[in-house]
Write a protein that holds these residues in place. Structure first.
Motif, PDB file in Angstrom:
ATOM      1  N   VAL A  96     -60.483  21.302  55.566  1.00  0.00           N
ATOM      2  CA  VAL A  96     -59.203  20.880  55.000  1.00  0.00           C
ATOM      3  C   VAL A  96     -58.969  19.413  55.326  1.00  0.00           C
ATOM      4  O   VAL A  96     -59.332  18.937  56.400  1.00  0.00           O
ATOM      5  N   CYS A  97     -58.365  18.697  54.395  1.00  0.00           N
ATOM      6  CA  CYS A  97     -58.007  17.302  54.650  1.00  0.00           C
ATOM      7  C   CYS A  97     -56.694  16.996  53.952  1.00  0.00           C
ATOM      8  O   CYS A  97     -56.202  17.788  53.151  1.00  0.00           O
ATOM      9  N   SER A  98     -56.160  15.838  54.233  1.00  0.00           N
ATOM     10  CA  SER A  98     -54.881  15.452  53.635  1.00  0.00           C
ATOM     11  C   SER A  98     -55.077  14.860  52.238  1.00  0.00           C
ATOM     12  O   SER A  98     -56.161  14.384  51.892  1.00  0.00           O
ATOM     13  N   LEU A  99     -54.018  14.902  51.468  1.00  0.00           N
ATOM     14  CA  LEU A  99     -54.038  14.281  50.146  1.00  0.00           C
ATOM     15  C   LEU A  99     -54.290  12.786  50.278  1.00  0.00           C
ATOM     16  O   LEU A  99     -54.996  12.181  49.471  1.00  0.00           O
ATOM     17  N   SER A 100     -53.749  12.184  51.317  1.00  0.00           N
ATOM     18  CA  SER A 100     -53.947  10.763  51.564  1.00  0.00           C
ATOM     19  C   SER A 100     -55.428  10.427  51.714  1.00  0.00           C
ATOM     20  O   SER A 100     -55.916   9.443  51.153  1.00  0.00           O
ATOM     21  N   THR A 101     -56.152  11.261  52.451  1.00  0.00           N
ATOM     22  CA  THR A 101     -57.588  11.030  52.636  1.00  0.00           C
ATOM     23  C   THR A 101     -58.330  11.198  51.311  1.00  0.00           C
ATOM     24  O   THR A 101     -59.207  10.392  50.977  1.00  0.00           O
ATOM     25  N   LEU A 102     -57.978  12.219  50.544  1.00  0.00           N
ATOM     26  CA  LEU A 102     -58.605  12.404  49.233  1.00  0.00           C
ATOM     27  C   LEU A 102     -58.352  11.203  48.331  1.00  0.00           C
ATOM     28  O   LEU A 102     -59.249  10.754  47.619  1.00  0.00           O
ATOM     29  N   ARG A 103     -57.133  10.670  48.363  1.00  0.00           N
ATOM     30  CA  ARG A 103     -56.804   9.495  47.549  1.00  0.00           C
ATOM     31  C   ARG A 103     -57.631   8.291  47.968  1.00  0.00           C
ATOM     32  O   ARG A 103     -58.097   7.523  47.131  1.00  0.00           O
ATOM     33  N   ARG A 104     -57.830   8.117  49.265  1.00  0.00           N
ATOM     34  CA  ARG A 104     -58.630   6.990  49.747  1.00  0.00           C
ATOM     35  C   ARG A 104     -60.076   7.119  49.265  1.00  0.00           C
ATOM     36  O   ARG A 104     -60.712   6.140  48.864  1.00  0.00           O
ATOM     37  N   MET A 105     -60.586   8.341  49.316  1.00  0.00           N
ATOM     38  CA  MET A 105     -61.960   8.582  48.884  1.00  0.00           C
ATOM     39  C   MET A 105     -62.115   8.358  47.382  1.00  0.00           C
ATOM     40  O   MET A 105     -63.065   7.697  46.947  1.00  0.00           O
ATOM     41  N   THR A 106     -61.181   8.891  46.592  1.00  0.00           N
ATOM     42  CA  THR A 106     -61.293   8.728  45.144  1.00  0.00           C
ATOM     43  C   THR A 106     -61.113   7.267  44.730  1.00  0.00           C
ATOM     44  O   THR A 106     -61.837   6.776  43.871  1.00  0.00           O
ATOM     45  N   THR A 107     -60.197   6.585  45.361  1.00  0.00           N
ATOM     46  CA  THR A 107     -59.995   5.164  45.057  1.00  0.00           C
ATOM     47  C   THR A 107     -61.261   4.367  45.360  1.00  0.00           C
ATOM     48  O   THR A 107     -61.666   3.508  44.568  1.00  0.00           O
ATOM     49  N   ALA A 108     -61.901   4.668  46.477  1.00  0.00           N
ATOM     50  CA  ALA A 108     -63.130   3.972  46.859  1.00  0.00           C
ATOM     51  C   ALA A 108     -64.242   4.200  45.839  1.00  0.00           C
ATOM     52  O   ALA A 108     -65.111   3.347  45.659  1.00  0.00           O
ATOM     53  N   LEU A 109     -64.192   5.339  45.145  1.00  0.00           N
ATOM     54  CA  LEU A 109     -65.219   5.658  44.145  1.00  0.00           C
ATOM     55  C   LEU A 109     -64.787   5.312  42.725  1.00  0.00           C
ATOM     56  O   LEU A 109     -65.480   5.627  41.766  1.00  0.00           O
ATOM     57  N   GLY A 110     -63.631   4.669  42.592  1.00  0.00           N
ATOM     58  CA  GLY A 110     -63.143   4.296  41.261  1.00  0.00           C
ATOM     59  C   GLY A 110     -62.605   5.483  40.484  1.00  0.00           C
ATOM     60  O   GLY A 110     -62.636   5.492  39.255  1.00  0.00           O
ATOM     61  N   MET A 111     -62.115   6.477  41.204  1.00  0.00           N
ATOM     62  CA  MET A 111     -61.561   7.675  40.582  1.00  0.00           C
ATOM     63  C   MET A 111     -60.055   7.706  40.789  1.00  0.00           C
ATOM     64  O   MET A 111     -59.513   6.910  41.547  1.00  0.00           O
ATOM     65  N   GLU A 112     -59.408   8.654  40.134  1.00  0.00           N
ATOM     66  CA  GLU A 112     -57.969   8.812  40.267  1.00  0.00           C
ATOM     67  C   GLU A 112     -57.627  10.289  40.322  1.00  0.00           C
ATOM     68  O   GLU A 112     -58.205  11.087  39.579  1.00  0.00           O
ATOM     69  N   ILE A 113     -56.711  10.667  41.194  1.00  0.00           N
ATOM     70  CA  ILE A 113     -56.212  12.040  41.236  1.00  0.00           C
ATOM     71  C   ILE A 113     -54.962  12.087  40.379  1.00  0.00           C
ATOM     72  O   ILE A 113     -54.088  11.239  40.493  1.00  0.00           O
ATOM     73  N   GLU A 114     -54.887  13.094  39.531  1.00  0.00           N
ATOM     74  CA  GLU A 114     -53.748  13.200  38.625  1.00  0.00           C
ATOM     75  C   GLU A 114     -53.081  14.558  38.792  1.00  0.00           C
ATOM     76  O   GLU A 114     -53.759  15.592  38.832  1.00  0.00           O
ATOM     77  N   ALA A 115     -51.770  14.563  38.883  1.00  0.00           N
ATOM     78  CA  ALA A 115     -51.010  15.807  38.956  1.00  0.00           C
ATOM     79  C   ALA A 115     -50.391  16.066  37.591  1.00  0.00           C
ATOM     80  O   ALA A 115     -49.814  15.169  36.983  1.00  0.00           O
ATOM     81  N   ARG A 116     -50.557  17.288  37.116  1.00  0.00           N
ATOM     82  CA  ARG A 116     -49.994  17.661  35.819  1.00  0.00           C
ATOM     83  C   ARG A 116     -49.192  18.939  35.977  1.00  0.00           C
ATOM     84  O   ARG A 116     -49.528  19.786  36.780  1.00  0.00           O
ATOM     85  N   THR A 117     -48.151  19.058  35.185  1.00  0.00           N
ATOM     86  CA  THR A 117     -47.399  20.303  35.181  1.00  0.00           C
ATOM     87  C   THR A 117     -48.075  21.274  34.218  1.00  0.00           C
ATOM     88  O   THR A 117     -48.741  20.881  33.269  1.00  0.00           O
ATOM     89  N   PHE A 118     -47.912  22.529  34.492  1.00  0.00           N
ATOM     90  CA  PHE A 118     -48.449  23.549  33.624  1.00  0.00           C
ATOM     91  C   PHE A 118     -47.545  24.765  33.679  1.00  0.00           C
ATOM     92  O   PHE A 118     -46.729  24.908  34.586  1.00  0.00           O
ATOM     93  N   ALA A 119     -47.681  25.605  32.697  1.00  0.00           N
ATOM     94  CA  ALA A 119     -46.878  26.822  32.676  1.00  0.00           C
ATOM     95  C   ALA A 119     -47.528  27.854  33.581  1.00  0.00           C
ATOM     96  O   ALA A 119     -48.668  28.238  33.352  1.00  0.00           O
ATOM     97  N   PRO A 120     -46.829  28.270  34.627  1.00  0.00           N
ATOM     98  CA  PRO A 120     -47.413  29.268  35.514  1.00  0.00           C
ATOM     99  C   PRO A 120     -47.592  30.592  34.782  1.00  0.00           C
ATOM    100  O   PRO A 120     -46.861  30.884  33.832  1.00  0.00           O
ATOM    101  N   PRO A 121     -48.550  31.381  35.203  1.00  0.00           N
ATOM    102  CA  PRO A 121     -48.748  32.676  34.541  1.00  0.00           C
ATOM    103  C   PRO A 121     -47.528  33.579  34.720  1.00  0.00           C
ATOM    104  O   PRO A 121     -46.853  33.522  35.741  1.00  0.00           O
ATOM    105  N   THR A 122     -47.255  34.362  33.727  1.00  0.00           N
ATOM    106  CA  THR A 122     -46.135  35.294  33.807  1.00  0.00           C
ATOM    107  C   THR A 122     -46.660  36.668  34.196  1.00  0.00           C
ATOM    108  O   THR A 122     -47.803  37.015  33.920  1.00  0.00           O
ATOM    109  N   LEU A 123     -45.789  37.417  34.826  1.00  0.00           N
ATOM    110  CA  LEU A 123     -46.189  38.767  35.257  1.00  0.00           C
ATOM    111  C   LEU A 123     -45.804  39.796  34.238  1.00  0.00           C
ATOM    112  O   LEU A 123     -44.923  39.762  33.530  1.00  0.00           O
TER     113      LEU A 123
END
Length: 71
Positions: free
Chosen positions: A44-71
């Protein structure tokens, strides 16, 4: 690599495709090589660490909304 989170899997693939070593990524991202090794092993790692890693590789983390599954 099937056990990895999809975000971490994408980071590992990008790192390998760019021919960046774990040590190089660690230096570029400002984290320890041990942290990279542990994350790539599934720890497990922090989102901050993931962002540092992706930025170093020229990548971007993106958050998107989605419709959760219904029961």
């Amino acid at each position: 690599m099937d056990h990895l989170d999809p975000v971490v899997r994408a980071i590992v693939i990008a790192r390998r495709e760019q021919k960046v070593t774990q040590a190089q990524l660690a230096e570029l991202a400002g984290v320890s090589r041990r942290a990279i090794v542990m994350i790539e092993a599934g720890s497990v790692c922090s989102l901050s660490t993931l962002r540092r890693m992706t930025t170093a590789l020229g990548m971007e983390i993106e958050a998107r909304t989605f419709a959760p599954p219904t029961l």
